[in-house]
Design an enzyme around this catalytic site. Structure first.
Site, PDB file in Angstrom:
ATOM      1  N   TYR A  49       0.775  -1.057   0.128  1.00 26.77           N
ATOM      2  CA  TYR A  49      -0.089  -0.105   0.066  1.00 26.77           C
ATOM      3  C   TYR A  49       0.739   1.239   0.053  1.00 26.77           C
ATOM      4  O   TYR A  49       0.242   2.400   0.469  1.00 26.77           O
ATOM      5  CB  TYR A  49      -0.857  -0.146   1.083  1.00 26.77           C
ATOM      6  N   GLU A 126       2.610  -6.082  -8.114  1.00 25.40           N
ATOM      7  CA  GLU A 126       1.809  -6.796  -6.741  1.00 25.40           C
ATOM      8  C   GLU A 126       2.069  -8.315  -7.008  1.00 25.40           C
ATOM      9  O   GLU A 126       2.241  -8.898  -5.944  1.00 25.40           O
ATOM     10  CB  GLU A 126       0.288  -6.383  -6.851  1.00 25.40           C
TER      11      GLU A 126
HETATM   12  N1  UDP Z   1      -9.552   3.074   2.173  1.00 24.38           N
HETATM   13  C1  UDP Z   1      -9.991   3.633   3.278  1.00 24.38           C
HETATM   14  N2  UDP Z   1     -10.434   4.776   3.447  1.00 24.38           N
HETATM   15  C2  UDP Z   1     -10.695   5.566   1.929  1.00 24.38           C
HETATM   16  C3  UDP Z   1     -10.124   5.225   0.987  1.00 24.38           C
HETATM   17  C4  UDP Z   1      -9.440   3.896   0.976  1.00 24.38           C
HETATM   18  O1  UDP Z   1     -10.112   2.941   4.053  1.00 24.38           O
HETATM   19  O2  UDP Z   1     -10.900   6.653   2.029  1.00 24.38           O
HETATM   20  C5  UDP Z   1      -8.916   1.711   1.978  1.00 24.38           C
HETATM   21  C6  UDP Z   1     -10.002   0.646   1.347  1.00 24.38           C
HETATM   22  O3  UDP Z   1      -9.699  -0.528   2.306  1.00 24.38           O
HETATM   23  C7  UDP Z   1      -9.365   0.448   0.033  1.00 24.38           C
HETATM   24  C8  UDP Z   1      -7.941   0.692   0.232  1.00 24.38           C
HETATM   25  O4  UDP Z   1      -7.594   1.535   1.284  1.00 24.38           O
HETATM   26  O5  UDP Z   1      -9.582  -0.595  -0.440  1.00 24.38           O
HETATM   27  C9  UDP Z   1      -7.082   1.187  -0.950  1.00 24.38           C
HETATM   28  O6  UDP Z   1      -7.510   2.308  -1.348  1.00 24.38           O
HETATM   29  P1  UDP Z   1      -7.972   2.375  -3.182  1.00 24.38           P
HETATM   30  O7  UDP Z   1      -8.453   3.574  -3.258  1.00 24.38           O
HETATM   31  O8  UDP Z   1      -6.629   1.908  -3.877  1.00 24.38           O
HETATM   32  O9  UDP Z   1      -9.046   1.357  -3.368  1.00 24.38           O
HETATM   33  P2  UDP Z   1      -9.353   0.040  -4.286  1.00 24.38           P
HETATM   34  O10 UDP Z   1      -8.391   0.065  -5.382  1.00 24.38           O
HETATM   35  O11 UDP Z   1      -9.017  -1.090  -3.027  1.00 24.38           O
HETATM   36  O12 UDP Z   1     -10.764  -0.102  -4.548  1.00 24.38           O
END
Ligand code: UDP
Ligand code: MG
Length: 148
Positions: A49, A126
């Protein structure tokens, strides 16, 4: 043929939704080519992350993903990255369409059950980070009935 990287996050394991979630991908025809069950080390969580390091939710995100074991896997298929993202649904379960994993099982963005790579570069990085070269090459007997 494209590969994508998926995590069934700690809430999916704790809520015993692993089987149902894997079924969602399998029934689409996405092919499992790598899978493992592990407690995520802090260093791996932070590297995975890293792109979110400066975001306000980074600390809670790292706590979430290291809170309990996860299932990590690599899925293969034509346009596997977009297909898997479609199956997973929007990041916030509130916005995720019914019929998607997050839309059917989720309540909040911080407990959204699944990770799926968001593009070809992240998928490649990844998969290398989590599996290295440990991808299994095999044929499915039903292949011609899934892919023309
Ligand atoms: N996340 C969160 N709060 C936010 C945005 C993201 O807790 O406001 C967490 C959530 O678990 C998410 C992860 O961070 O799946 C990664 O964020 P991303 O924007 O990459 O979303 P994804 O690709 O998982 O849809
Ligand atoms: Mg993302």
């Amino acid at each position: 043929m494209e590969k994508t990287f998926i995590i069934l996050k700690p809430d999916a394991v704790q809520r015993q939704l692993v089987g149902q979630i894997i079924s969602r991908f399998e029934q689409h025809g996405l092919k499992i080519v790598a899978m493992k069950f592990l407690q995520v080390p802090l260093s791996l969580a932070e590297e995975h992350y890293a792109v979110h390091k400066e975001r306000p939710f980074f600390k809670s995100l790292i706590e979430y993903i290291t809170a309990s074991p996860v299932v990590a896997m690599v899925l293969e298929g034509p346009n596997a990255i977009q297909m898997a993202r479609n199956v997973v649904g929007a990041t916030n379960p509130l916005d995720a369409a019914p019929g998607t994993i997050r839309g059917d099982f989720g309540m909040e963005i911080g407990r959204n059950l699944v990770h799926a790579s968001d593009g070809p570069d992240t998928a490649k990085a990844e998969i290398a980070l989590w599996f290295g070269d440990d991808i299994v090459d095999y044929q499915r007997a039903l292949e011609p009935w899934i892919l023309e």
